[in-house]
Design a protein around this motif. Structure first.
Motif, PDB file in Angstrom:
ATOM      1  N   ILE A  19       0.688   4.415   1.677  1.00 22.66           N
ATOM      2  CA  ILE A  19       0.955   3.987   0.280  1.00 22.66           C
ATOM      3  C   ILE A  19       0.096   2.831   0.198  1.00 22.66           C
ATOM      4  O   ILE A  19       0.553   1.767   0.817  1.00 22.66           O
ATOM      5  CB  ILE A  19       2.350   3.827   0.202  1.00 22.66           C
ATOM      6  N   THR A 179      -0.482   9.657   1.293  1.00 15.99           N
ATOM      7  CA  THR A 179       0.257   9.855   2.400  1.00 15.99           C
ATOM      8  C   THR A 179       0.198  11.290   2.693  1.00 15.99           C
ATOM      9  O   THR A 179       0.455  11.577   3.795  1.00 15.99           O
ATOM     10  CB  THR A 179       1.682   9.851   2.149  1.00 15.99           C
ATOM     11  N   GLU A 273       0.206   2.246  -5.887  1.00 16.31           N
ATOM     12  CA  GLU A 273       1.521   2.290  -4.949  1.00 16.31           C
ATOM     13  C   GLU A 273       2.645   3.082  -5.855  1.00 16.31           C
ATOM     14  O   GLU A 273       3.344   3.966  -5.206  1.00 16.31           O
ATOM     15  CB  GLU A 273       1.972   1.015  -4.432  1.00 16.31           C
ATOM     16  N   THR A 277       3.946   6.750  -4.709  1.00 21.03           N
ATOM     17  CA  THR A 277       5.438   6.837  -4.522  1.00 21.03           C
ATOM     18  C   THR A 277       6.197   7.688  -5.195  1.00 21.03           C
ATOM     19  O   THR A 277       6.957   8.706  -4.725  1.00 21.03           O
ATOM     20  CB  THR A 277       6.053   5.289  -4.780  1.00 21.03           C
TER      21      THR A 277
END
Length: 314
Positions: A19, A179, A273, A277
Protein backbone atom coordinates in the motif's frame (compact mmCIF):
# COMPACT_ATOMS: atom_id res chain seq x y z
CA UNK A 1 12.55 1.79 -7.85
CA UNK A 2 13.41 -1.23 -9.88
CA UNK A 3 13.47 -1.02 -13.64
CA UNK A 4 13.86 -3.45 -16.48
CA UNK A 5 15.95 -3.32 -19.59
CA UNK A 6 14.18 -1.69 -22.52
CA UNK A 7 14.90 -4.73 -24.68
CA UNK A 8 12.79 -6.95 -22.43
CA UNK A 9 9.12 -6.66 -23.29
CA UNK A 10 8.12 -8.95 -20.40
CA UNK A 11 10.05 -8.85 -17.11
CA UNK A 12 10.92 -12.10 -15.36
CA UNK A 13 9.09 -10.81 -12.30
CA UNK A 14 7.16 -7.88 -10.89
CA UNK A 15 7.63 -6.13 -7.56
CA UNK A 16 4.51 -5.49 -5.46
CA UNK A 17 5.09 -2.58 -3.10
CA UNK A 18 1.98 -3.10 -0.96
CA UNK A 19 0.00 0.00 0.00
CA UNK A 20 1.92 3.07 -1.20
CA UNK A 21 2.25 5.73 1.47
CA UNK A 22 1.47 3.30 4.29
CA UNK A 23 4.65 1.18 4.19
CA UNK A 24 5.67 2.06 7.80
CA UNK A 25 2.38 0.74 9.22
CA UNK A 26 1.82 -2.25 6.95
CA UNK A 27 2.72 -4.69 9.74
CA UNK A 28 -0.12 -3.23 11.81
CA UNK A 29 -2.48 -3.30 8.84
CA UNK A 30 -1.67 -6.99 8.40
CA UNK A 31 -3.27 -7.82 11.77
CA UNK A 32 -6.91 -7.13 10.77
CA UNK A 33 -6.25 -8.49 7.27
CA UNK A 34 -4.84 -11.75 8.64
CA UNK A 35 -7.68 -12.01 11.17
CA UNK A 36 -10.28 -11.58 8.43
CA UNK A 37 -8.54 -14.19 6.28
CA UNK A 38 -8.54 -16.73 9.13
CA UNK A 39 -12.23 -16.03 9.78
CA UNK A 40 -12.97 -16.40 6.05
CA UNK A 41 -11.21 -19.79 5.97
CA UNK A 42 -12.86 -21.10 9.13
CA UNK A 43 -16.30 -19.70 8.32
CA UNK A 44 -16.52 -20.87 4.72
CA UNK A 45 -15.06 -24.30 5.49
CA UNK A 46 -17.63 -24.67 8.28
CA UNK A 47 -20.45 -23.71 5.92
CA UNK A 48 -19.26 -26.26 3.35
CA UNK A 49 -18.87 -28.99 5.97
CA UNK A 50 -22.32 -28.42 7.49
CA UNK A 51 -24.08 -28.30 4.11
CA UNK A 52 -22.30 -31.47 2.97
CA UNK A 53 -22.96 -33.32 6.23
CA UNK A 54 -26.64 -32.43 6.59
CA UNK A 55 -28.94 -33.97 4.00
CA UNK A 56 -31.73 -31.55 4.91
CA UNK A 57 -29.59 -28.64 3.66
CA UNK A 58 -29.24 -30.06 0.14
CA UNK A 59 -31.64 -27.43 -1.19
CA UNK A 60 -31.17 -24.70 -3.83
CA UNK A 61 -30.45 -21.88 -1.37
CA UNK A 62 -27.75 -23.85 0.46
CA UNK A 63 -26.29 -25.35 -2.70
CA UNK A 64 -25.81 -21.84 -4.08
CA UNK A 65 -24.37 -20.82 -0.70
CA UNK A 66 -21.83 -23.65 -0.92
CA UNK A 67 -20.81 -22.44 -4.40
CA UNK A 68 -20.40 -18.94 -2.96
CA UNK A 69 -18.27 -20.30 -0.12
CA UNK A 70 -15.95 -22.11 -2.53
CA UNK A 71 -15.64 -18.91 -4.55
CA UNK A 72 -14.84 -16.92 -1.39
CA UNK A 73 -12.15 -19.39 -0.34
CA UNK A 74 -10.41 -19.25 -3.72
CA UNK A 75 -10.81 -15.47 -4.05
CA UNK A 76 -9.34 -14.62 -0.65
CA UNK A 77 -6.56 -17.22 -0.97
CA UNK A 78 -5.56 -15.79 -4.34
CA UNK A 79 -4.60 -12.47 -2.72
CA UNK A 80 -4.00 -12.79 1.02
CA UNK A 81 -0.98 -15.13 1.35
CA UNK A 82 1.10 -12.99 -1.02
CA UNK A 83 -0.15 -9.79 0.59
CA UNK A 84 0.86 -11.00 4.06
CA UNK A 85 4.29 -12.07 2.79
CA UNK A 86 4.79 -8.48 1.62
CA UNK A 87 3.68 -7.00 4.93
CA UNK A 88 5.56 -9.45 7.16
CA UNK A 89 8.68 -10.53 5.29
CA UNK A 90 9.07 -7.87 2.58
CA UNK A 91 8.82 -10.62 -0.07
CA UNK A 92 7.68 -8.38 -2.87
CA UNK A 93 8.78 -10.31 -5.96
CA UNK A 94 6.20 -12.25 -7.95
CA UNK A 95 7.05 -14.03 -11.20
CA UNK A 96 5.44 -12.82 -14.40
CA UNK A 97 3.38 -15.99 -14.90
CA UNK A 98 2.37 -16.14 -11.24
CA UNK A 99 1.20 -12.54 -11.55
CA UNK A 100 -0.98 -13.45 -14.54
CA UNK A 101 -2.47 -16.42 -12.68
CA UNK A 102 -3.22 -14.32 -9.59
CA UNK A 103 -4.82 -11.60 -11.71
CA UNK A 104 -7.01 -14.12 -13.54
CA UNK A 105 -8.23 -15.76 -10.33
CA UNK A 106 -9.00 -12.47 -8.61
CA UNK A 107 -10.95 -10.95 -11.49
CA UNK A 108 -12.76 -14.08 -12.65
CA UNK A 109 -13.78 -15.23 -9.16
CA UNK A 110 -15.00 -11.74 -8.29
CA UNK A 111 -17.34 -12.02 -11.28
CA UNK A 112 -18.37 -15.50 -10.12
CA UNK A 113 -19.21 -14.15 -6.65
CA UNK A 114 -21.47 -11.54 -8.22
CA UNK A 115 -23.12 -14.26 -10.31
CA UNK A 116 -23.80 -16.48 -7.30
CA UNK A 117 -25.37 -13.53 -5.47
CA UNK A 118 -27.74 -13.20 -8.42
CA UNK A 119 -28.45 -16.94 -8.38
CA UNK A 120 -29.33 -16.76 -4.67
CA UNK A 121 -31.58 -13.75 -5.32
CA UNK A 122 -33.36 -15.73 -8.05
CA UNK A 123 -33.82 -18.63 -5.62
CA UNK A 124 -35.41 -16.27 -3.04
CA UNK A 125 -37.61 -14.76 -5.77
CA UNK A 126 -38.98 -18.16 -6.81
CA UNK A 127 -39.34 -19.35 -3.20
CA UNK A 128 -41.36 -16.30 -2.12
CA UNK A 129 -43.16 -15.20 -5.30
CA UNK A 130 -43.87 -18.64 -6.76
CA UNK A 131 -43.43 -21.14 -3.90
CA UNK A 132 -45.55 -23.92 -5.43
CA UNK A 133 -43.20 -24.18 -8.42
CA UNK A 134 -39.94 -23.75 -6.51
CA UNK A 135 -39.05 -27.43 -6.47
CA UNK A 136 -39.91 -27.88 -10.15
CA UNK A 137 -38.06 -24.77 -11.37
CA UNK A 138 -34.89 -25.13 -9.31
CA UNK A 139 -34.14 -28.80 -9.77
CA UNK A 140 -30.65 -30.18 -9.16
CA UNK A 141 -29.81 -30.24 -12.91
CA UNK A 142 -30.97 -26.61 -13.21
CA UNK A 143 -28.85 -25.59 -10.20
CA UNK A 144 -25.83 -27.32 -11.76
CA UNK A 145 -26.43 -25.52 -15.07
CA UNK A 146 -26.66 -22.16 -13.31
CA UNK A 147 -23.38 -22.90 -11.52
CA UNK A 148 -21.69 -23.85 -14.80
CA UNK A 149 -22.94 -20.67 -16.49
CA UNK A 150 -21.67 -18.46 -13.66
CA UNK A 151 -18.24 -20.13 -13.65
CA UNK A 152 -17.98 -20.16 -17.45
CA UNK A 153 -18.91 -16.48 -17.66
CA UNK A 154 -16.11 -15.52 -15.29
CA UNK A 155 -13.56 -17.65 -17.12
CA UNK A 156 -14.56 -16.62 -20.66
CA UNK A 157 -14.76 -12.87 -20.08
CA UNK A 158 -11.67 -12.53 -17.91
CA UNK A 159 -9.29 -14.96 -19.64
CA UNK A 160 -8.42 -12.28 -22.23
CA UNK A 161 -6.95 -10.14 -19.44
CA UNK A 162 -3.93 -12.44 -19.19
CA UNK A 163 -3.32 -12.32 -22.96
CA UNK A 164 -3.71 -8.53 -23.00
CA UNK A 165 -1.15 -8.14 -20.21
CA UNK A 166 1.26 -10.59 -21.84
CA UNK A 167 1.09 -8.79 -25.19
CA UNK A 168 2.23 -5.45 -23.76
CA UNK A 169 5.85 -4.33 -23.24
CA UNK A 170 7.09 -3.30 -19.79
CA UNK A 171 10.27 -1.45 -20.64
CA UNK A 172 10.41 1.23 -17.94
CA UNK A 173 9.59 -0.40 -14.62
CA UNK A 174 8.38 -3.66 -13.14
CA UNK A 175 7.13 -2.09 -9.89
CA UNK A 176 3.37 -2.45 -9.26
CA UNK A 177 1.84 0.02 -6.81
CA UNK A 178 -0.53 -2.51 -5.31
CA UNK A 179 -0.74 -5.44 -2.92
CA UNK A 180 -1.67 -7.90 -5.69
CA UNK A 181 -1.55 -8.16 -9.47
CA UNK A 182 -4.50 -6.11 -10.58
CA UNK A 183 -5.24 -5.49 -14.26
CA UNK A 184 -5.43 -1.70 -14.14
CA UNK A 185 -2.28 -1.47 -12.01
CA UNK A 186 -0.43 -3.45 -14.71
CA UNK A 187 -1.83 -1.20 -17.42
CA UNK A 188 -0.31 1.82 -15.66
CA UNK A 189 3.26 0.48 -15.98
CA UNK A 190 3.01 -0.74 -19.58
CA UNK A 191 4.98 1.39 -22.04
CA UNK A 192 2.44 1.12 -24.86
CA UNK A 193 -1.04 2.34 -25.72
CA UNK A 194 -3.46 0.62 -23.32
CA UNK A 195 -6.73 2.39 -24.15
CA UNK A 196 -8.27 -0.64 -25.88
CA UNK A 197 -7.23 -3.04 -23.11
CA UNK A 198 -8.57 -0.78 -20.37
CA UNK A 199 -11.78 -0.15 -22.32
CA UNK A 200 -12.34 -3.91 -22.66
CA UNK A 201 -11.77 -4.53 -18.95
CA UNK A 202 -13.98 -1.67 -17.78
CA UNK A 203 -16.72 -2.58 -20.27
CA UNK A 204 -16.79 -6.23 -19.23
CA UNK A 205 -16.73 -5.38 -15.52
CA UNK A 206 -19.44 -2.73 -15.86
CA UNK A 207 -21.74 -4.90 -18.00
CA UNK A 208 -21.46 -7.94 -15.74
CA UNK A 209 -21.77 -5.85 -12.59
CA UNK A 210 -24.70 -3.81 -13.90
CA UNK A 211 -26.56 -6.90 -15.16
CA UNK A 212 -26.12 -8.76 -11.87
CA UNK A 213 -26.94 -5.76 -9.69
CA UNK A 214 -30.02 -4.69 -11.66
CA UNK A 215 -31.30 -8.27 -11.91
CA UNK A 216 -30.78 -8.77 -8.17
CA UNK A 217 -32.53 -5.46 -7.43
CA UNK A 218 -35.44 -6.48 -9.69
CA UNK A 219 -35.73 -9.81 -7.86
CA UNK A 220 -35.95 -8.06 -4.51
CA UNK A 221 -38.42 -5.51 -5.86
CA UNK A 222 -40.83 -8.34 -6.73
CA UNK A 223 -40.03 -10.08 -3.43
CA UNK A 224 -40.81 -6.90 -1.49
CA UNK A 225 -44.05 -6.40 -3.40
CA UNK A 226 -45.11 -9.97 -2.64
CA UNK A 227 -44.12 -9.75 1.02
CA UNK A 228 -46.03 -6.51 1.58
CA UNK A 229 -49.15 -8.10 0.12
CA UNK A 230 -49.07 -11.05 2.53
CA UNK A 231 -52.07 -10.98 4.89
CA UNK A 232 -50.13 -12.37 7.84
CA UNK A 233 -47.58 -10.16 9.62
CA UNK A 234 -45.80 -13.27 10.88
CA UNK A 235 -45.38 -14.53 7.33
CA UNK A 236 -44.08 -11.12 6.25
CA UNK A 237 -41.52 -11.06 9.06
CA UNK A 238 -40.38 -14.57 8.19
CA UNK A 239 -39.94 -13.64 4.53
CA UNK A 240 -38.02 -10.48 5.43
CA UNK A 241 -35.81 -12.47 7.82
CA UNK A 242 -35.04 -15.00 5.11
CA UNK A 243 -33.87 -12.29 2.71
CA UNK A 244 -32.23 -9.83 5.12
CA UNK A 245 -28.96 -11.77 5.39
CA UNK A 246 -28.63 -11.91 1.62
CA UNK A 247 -29.32 -8.19 1.28
CA UNK A 248 -26.67 -7.33 3.91
CA UNK A 249 -23.99 -9.32 2.08
CA UNK A 250 -24.95 -7.84 -1.29
CA UNK A 251 -24.75 -4.28 0.06
CA UNK A 252 -21.22 -4.85 1.40
CA UNK A 253 -20.05 -6.47 -1.82
CA UNK A 254 -21.48 -3.95 -4.28
CA UNK A 255 -20.65 -0.86 -2.21
CA UNK A 256 -16.93 -1.63 -2.30
CA UNK A 257 -17.17 -2.91 -5.90
CA UNK A 258 -18.80 0.28 -7.16
CA UNK A 259 -16.26 2.45 -5.31
CA UNK A 260 -13.37 0.49 -6.84
CA UNK A 261 -14.87 0.70 -10.34
CA UNK A 262 -15.60 4.44 -10.10
CA UNK A 263 -12.08 5.08 -8.80
CA UNK A 264 -10.62 3.41 -11.89
CA UNK A 265 -12.92 5.36 -14.18
CA UNK A 266 -13.18 8.78 -12.56
CA UNK A 267 -11.26 8.90 -9.29
CA UNK A 268 -7.92 10.24 -10.48
CA UNK A 269 -7.71 12.46 -7.39
CA UNK A 270 -8.39 9.63 -4.92
CA UNK A 271 -5.21 8.97 -2.86
CA UNK A 272 -3.64 5.64 -3.87
CA UNK A 273 -3.60 4.39 -0.27
CA UNK A 274 -7.38 4.90 -0.06
CA UNK A 275 -8.04 3.20 -3.39
CA UNK A 276 -5.80 0.19 -2.65
CA UNK A 277 -7.12 -0.21 0.90
CA UNK A 278 -10.71 -0.29 -0.39
CA UNK A 279 -9.64 -2.76 -3.12
CA UNK A 280 -8.29 -5.04 -0.39
CA UNK A 281 -11.48 -4.67 1.64
CA UNK A 282 -13.40 -5.55 -1.54
CA UNK A 283 -11.56 -8.91 -1.64
CA UNK A 284 -11.54 -9.61 2.10
CA UNK A 285 -14.70 -8.36 3.75
CA UNK A 286 -17.36 -10.26 1.73
CA UNK A 287 -15.60 -13.67 2.12
CA UNK A 288 -15.31 -12.94 5.86
CA UNK A 289 -18.86 -11.69 6.39
CA UNK A 290 -20.71 -14.14 4.13
CA UNK A 291 -20.44 -17.19 6.44
CA UNK A 292 -20.94 -15.08 9.58
CA UNK A 293 -24.08 -13.37 8.29
CA UNK A 294 -25.57 -16.52 6.78
CA UNK A 295 -24.59 -18.59 9.82
CA UNK A 296 -26.15 -16.16 12.30
CA UNK A 297 -29.18 -15.08 10.26
CA UNK A 298 -30.11 -18.45 8.76
CA UNK A 299 -31.79 -20.58 11.41
CA UNK A 300 -31.20 -23.93 9.71
CA UNK A 301 -27.46 -23.37 9.36
CA UNK A 302 -27.19 -22.05 12.93
CA UNK A 303 -29.00 -25.10 14.29
CA UNK A 304 -26.95 -27.53 12.22
CA UNK A 305 -23.65 -25.93 13.25
CA UNK A 306 -24.60 -26.26 16.92
CA UNK A 307 -25.79 -29.83 16.38
CA UNK A 308 -22.69 -30.97 14.48
CA UNK A 309 -20.15 -29.46 16.88
CA UNK A 310 -22.13 -30.33 20.00
CA UNK A 311 -22.23 -34.01 19.05
CA UNK A 312 -18.50 -33.92 18.25
CA UNK A 313 -17.72 -32.56 21.70
CA UNK A 314 -19.87 -35.10 23.54
Amino acid sequence: MSSVNSTNTNPLSFILIGIPGLEPVQRWISIPFCSMYILALLGNCTILYVIKAEQSLHKPMFLFLSMLSITDLILSTSALPKMLSIFWFNLRDISFNACLVQMFFIHSFTAMESGFFLAMAFDRYVAICNPLRHSTILTNPTIAKIGIVVVSRGVIFFSPHAFLVKSLPYCQTNVISHTYCEFMALMKIACAETYTSKAYSLTVASLIGAFDLLSTAASYFFILRTVLSLPSKAASRKAFSTCSSHICVILVFYTTAVFTFLTHRFGHNVPPEVHITVANIYLLVPPTLNPIIYGVRTKKIRQRVVKVFYHKSV
